[in-house]
Design an enzyme around this catalytic site. Structure first.
Site, mmCIF file in Angstrom:
data_model
loop_
_atom_site.group_PDB
_atom_site.id
_atom_site.type_symbol
_atom_site.label_atom_id
_atom_site.label_comp_id
_atom_site.label_asym_id
_atom_site.label_seq_id
_atom_site.Cartn_x
_atom_site.Cartn_y
_atom_site.Cartn_z
ATOM 1 N N ASP A 44 0.841 -1.195 0.000
ATOM 2 C CA ASP A 44 0.000 0.000 0.000
ATOM 3 C C ASP A 44 0.879 1.249 0.000
ATOM 4 O O ASP A 44 1.294 1.741 1.046
ATOM 5 C CB ASP A 44 -0.912 -0.018 1.230
ATOM 6 N N GLU A 84 8.463 -4.124 -8.587
ATOM 7 C CA GLU A 84 9.261 -3.487 -7.534
ATOM 8 C C GLU A 84 10.503 -2.753 -8.046
ATOM 9 O O GLU A 84 10.824 -1.651 -7.577
ATOM 10 C CB GLU A 84 9.696 -4.542 -6.495
#
Length: 254
Positions: free
Chosen positions: A64, A133
């Site tokens: 998040d 990522e």
């Protein structure tokens, strides 16, 4: 029990656990991790199958960033704690029940972690899988031990480096998805009809045995946690996340 980030439905011996944060794109925060842990603990005594689901458009989109942005904007110290999430995935992988990830829509970053930690992955034609990522200077550190165990080093390496989504057909070819159909609800029902027949004691013994054969998840834990803490403590990476939430621009964009 009352939950804020998940929905739990019991049809013994099956537990349906839905990740439910529609306002946050089904991202992972500390409350979701804790509520999933609590639900899985309730499954240990009598549940034989745990079905993990998301929303029709997004299974789970990873960390998040909005919550991280709020912490940074408030001047709070980084409280990144990767161990609870790693332990949650260990519960999915090693717990005394069969775990099924029923994936529809996007599974990104930690969403891939949930799928890779499960005993089975079923998906519909909308499912896609990505590890984004490295775009932010981060690493899928905690995802990789589970993903490598499932699909092998080189395919996990490719998914990490390319950072782009792969289709459900490609994921099926790689072994990340076990079975897929246009409408996966019927596929799930077909699997549950078979799996409901298995006795709890047999499942528990089997899971304990196969996890003794492969101790890689426990052996990788300390490396995964250290790498995760390193990248999330890097001020440059935190700036990239902050800017992305503020502007919607990726790190390479002006």
């Amino acid at each position: 029990m009352s939950y804020q980030t998940i929905r739990v439905r019991w049809q013994e011996p099956v537990c349906f656990l839905q990740l439910y944060r529609p306002e946050s794109n089904n991202t992972i925060n500390s409350r979701l991790i804790e509520e999933c842990r609590q639900a899985l603990e309730l499954c240990e005594e009598s549940i034989t199958v745990v079905v993990l689901e998301g929303l029709p458009e997004v299974f789970c989109f990873g960390a998040d960033f909005q919550e991280m942005h709020r912490q940074m904007a408030s001047g709070l110290q980084n409280e990144q704690r990767p161990e609870p999430l790693y332990e949650l995935w260990l519960k999915l992988a090693t717990g005394p029940y069969i775990t099924i990830s029923h994936v529809r829509g996007k599974a990104n970053a930690g969403g891939v972690g949930f799928a890779a930690a499960s005993d089975m992955v079923l998906a519909d034609e909308t499912a896609q899988f990505s590890l984004s990522e490295l775009l932010f200077g981060l690493l899928p550190a905690c995802v990789l031990p589970f993903l490598i165990r499932r699909i092998g080093y080189q395919k996990a390496n490719y998914l990490t480096l390319m950072t782009q989504p792969v289709s459900v057909q490609q994921a099926h070819h790689w072994g990340l998805v076990d079975a897929c159909e246009v409408q996966s609800e019927a596929l799930l029902r077909k699997h549950l009809l078979r799996l409901r027949r298995l006795p709890k004691a047999g499942i528990s013994r089997y899971k304990r045995y196969v996890n003794q054969l492969d101790a890689s998840l426990q052996q990788s834990k300390s490396f995964a946690l250290a790498a995760n803490l390193e990248v999330f403590s890097d001020s440059r990476n935190r700036e990239r996340i902050y800017r992305y939430v503020e502007t919607g621009h990726f790190p390479w964009e002006d």
